[in-house]
Design a protein around this motif. Structure first.
Motif, PDB file in Angstrom:
ATOM      1  N   LEU A 114       0.843  -1.202   0.000  1.00 29.30           N
ATOM      2  CA  LEU A 114       0.000   0.000   0.000  1.00 29.30           C
ATOM      3  C   LEU A 114       0.876   1.248   0.000  1.00 29.30           C
ATOM      4  N   PHE A 115       0.618   2.142  -0.946  1.00 28.22           N
ATOM      5  CA  PHE A 115       1.295   3.442  -0.962  1.00 28.22           C
ATOM      6  C   PHE A 115       0.244   4.529  -0.783  1.00 28.22           C
ATOM      7  N   CYS A 359       5.172   4.452   1.724  1.00 25.08           N
ATOM      8  CA  CYS A 359       4.720   3.063   1.868  1.00 25.08           C
ATOM      9  C   CYS A 359       4.036   2.838   3.226  1.00 25.08           C
ATOM     10  N   VAL A 360       2.787   2.424   3.171  1.00 26.59           N
ATOM     11  CA  VAL A 360       2.031   2.121   4.387  1.00 26.59           C
ATOM     12  C   VAL A 360       2.376   0.708   4.839  1.00 26.59           C
ATOM     13  N   ALA A 361       2.374  -0.234   3.897  1.00 25.21           N
ATOM     14  CA  ALA A 361       2.664  -1.629   4.255  1.00 25.21           C
ATOM     15  C   ALA A 361       3.220  -2.366   3.046  1.00 25.21           C
ATOM     16  N   PRO A 366       3.535  -3.214   8.384  1.00 22.13           N
ATOM     17  CA  PRO A 366       3.527  -1.765   8.193  1.00 22.13           C
ATOM     18  C   PRO A 366       4.949  -1.264   7.957  1.00 22.13           C
ATOM     19  N   VAL A 367       5.124  -0.289   7.100  1.00 17.04           N
ATOM     20  CA  VAL A 367       6.444   0.279   6.813  1.00 17.04           C
ATOM     21  C   VAL A 367       6.568   1.657   7.458  1.00 17.04           C
ATOM     22  N   ALA A 372       2.637   2.255  11.673  1.00 17.25           N
ATOM     23  CA  ALA A 372       2.903   1.049  12.472  1.00 17.25           C
ATOM     24  C   ALA A 372       2.455   1.281  13.916  1.00 17.25           C
ATOM     25  N   ARG A 373       2.800   2.444  14.465  1.00 12.72           N
ATOM     26  CA  ARG A 373       2.424   2.743  15.861  1.00 12.72           C
ATOM     27  C   ARG A 373       0.901   2.779  16.017  1.00 12.72           C
ATOM     28  N   LEU A 374       0.241   3.437  15.025  1.00 13.19           N
ATOM     29  CA  LEU A 374      -1.222   3.543  15.111  1.00 13.19           C
ATOM     30  C   LEU A 374      -1.871   2.166  15.042  1.00 13.19           C
TER      31      LEU A 374
END
Ligand code: NAD
Length: 382
Positions: A114-115, A359-361, A366-367, A372-374
């Motif tokens: 996911l971007f 990049c989300v994942a 998660p990237v 990632a924290r959320l």
């Protein structure tokens, strides 16, 4: 390799991720394109136009989702759509990873890459991919046009045989991308414009557009966070801004407010007293509505009339200008795709700071560290 283009399903969405003219370069590389029937109609692109450039058009949305290797979108696909995606597919769009990260969980679990266009770093090299700026430009323009359309006054000064009409007075709060475009548009229509921003650097840009920059003494505190964005202010500093806004509102016909702090709710800058100070017939457009709004009376997505003042809180102004919004967005997407499509193969190099930033994942994890924290805290809660 198959690239899919879906008909957007979010209520009120009219944009499309790629227009027929944006496909030529991709098709020339040997990439196949499947377009969902009707995907571009609201943005002026008929199915036939996609077919003419060599794309396939199908009503079978599920098959596009199941077979696409690349899926540029405007908004994040629903969980039901995500469940149909194939592992290893790449989805690119306004995925709202900081507002609604859990809504992406299905795709992440399926190892979809996911971007997020919201996370593209705002560095010079990535300017041509900066879809936030493209959409903010459109929103700033449209806010002024909408306000001018309902204001019971003219914008320009007119000297006629029947007398002189003074110019409208416009006040723009937040002189970022949307605010500067609102200022430029209001100036072109002949209004006298004032603007306020916490970042001192905005002053020069405001003045270069022929508007007056209103300075507030914030006691020397840091008003800039990282990357040219504003920092979150203390209540005391916010109050100084609020006082200036109430004073300026009393002589403003139109206020367009755009103030935002990345990853935070929009600062509440406009008190009820400011609305009460405006003349009947005046208009306030709160472009920060999607982040909660800058005005304490804003109801996101609702237009209200309060003591004769119209308070508009549009949630998606770019969708009201779908042709040009899609054109700019498609260009941003194409420039982004150029980073990951090499010789008709997908190659995701997370050593590239633009790709890593956006990049989300990737491969199920998660990237982006904020995302990632959320996601971690959402899991802990749920
Ligand atoms: P934004 O949407 O985050 O916020 C809009 C404006 O609101 C900003 O100018 C901000 O300073 C202002 N604001 C925040 N809190 C405020 C408060 N309490 N009172 C008054 N104003 C407040 O901002 P944006 O439009 O995305 O742009 C932010 C910055 O990034 C600008 O400096 C812009 O020039 C820069 N930018 C750089 C690039 C690039 O280099 N590629 C691209 C786009 C924007």
């Amino acid at each position: 390799m198959l690239l899919g283009i879906l008909k957007e399903t979010a209520p009120g969405e009219t944009r499309v991720a790629l227009l027929p003219e944006s496909l030529k370069a991709l098709l020339a590389q040997g990439i196949e394109v499947a377009v969902e029937a009707g995907a571009g109609i609201s943005a002026g692109a008929y199915d036939a136009a996609y077919q003419e450039v060599g794309a396939g058009v199908t009503a079978d949305r599920a098959s596009i989702l199941a077979h696409a290797d690349l899926l540029p979108v405007v908004n994040a696909p629903s969980a039901a759509d995500q469940a149909l995606l194939k592992s290893g597919a790449v989805v690119i769009g306004f995925l709202r990873p900081l507002d609604a990260p859990s809504a992406l969980a299905t795709a992440i679990a399926l190892h979809v890459t996911l971007f997020s266009m919201e996370l593209v770093p705002r560095i010079s090299r990535a300017q041509s991919m900066d879809a936030l700026s493209s959409m903010a430009t459109i929103a700033g323009y449209k806010a002024i046009i909408d306000a001018a359309g309902i204001l019971p006054r003219l914008f320009p000064m007119l000297m006629t045989a029947a007398g002189t009409i003074p110019p409208a007075r416009v006040f723009v709060i937040g002189a970022g991308v949307a605010g500067l475009q609102a200022i430029a548009t209001a100036r072109r229509l002949g209004a006298v414009v004032e603007a306020y921003d916490v970042r001192a650097a905005a002053g020069e840009q405001v003045r270069s557009l022929g508007a007056k920059f209103l300075d507030v003494d914030l006691g020397g505190i840091a008003t800039e966070g990282g990357g040219g964005y504003a920092a979150e202010l203390t209540e005391e500093a916010l109050n100084r801004g609020r006082d200036l806004i109430t004073r300026t509102a009393s002589h403003s016909d139109v206020i367009v407010t755009t103030a935002q702090v990345p990853g935070r709710p929009a600062p509440r800058l406009i008190r009820r007293a400011a609305i009460e100070a405006m003349r009947p017939g005046s208009v306030l457009v709160d472009l920060a509505a999607p982040a909660g709004g800058n005005c304490e009376l804003t109801r996101p997505g609702v237009t209200q009339t309060l003591g004769g003042v119209t308070l508009m809180a549009p949630m998606n102004l770019p969708a009201e200008v779908p042709v040009h919004a899609s054109q700019l967005y498609a260009r941003n997407i194409l420039n982004f795709l150029a980073l990951i499509v090499k010789k008709d193969q997908i190659a995701v190099d997370l050593g590239d700071e633009v790709l890593a930033g956006a990049c989300v994942a990737h491969k199920g994890s998660p990237v982006n560290p904020r995302v990632a924290r959320l996601l971690e805290s959402a899991e802990a809660l749920g």
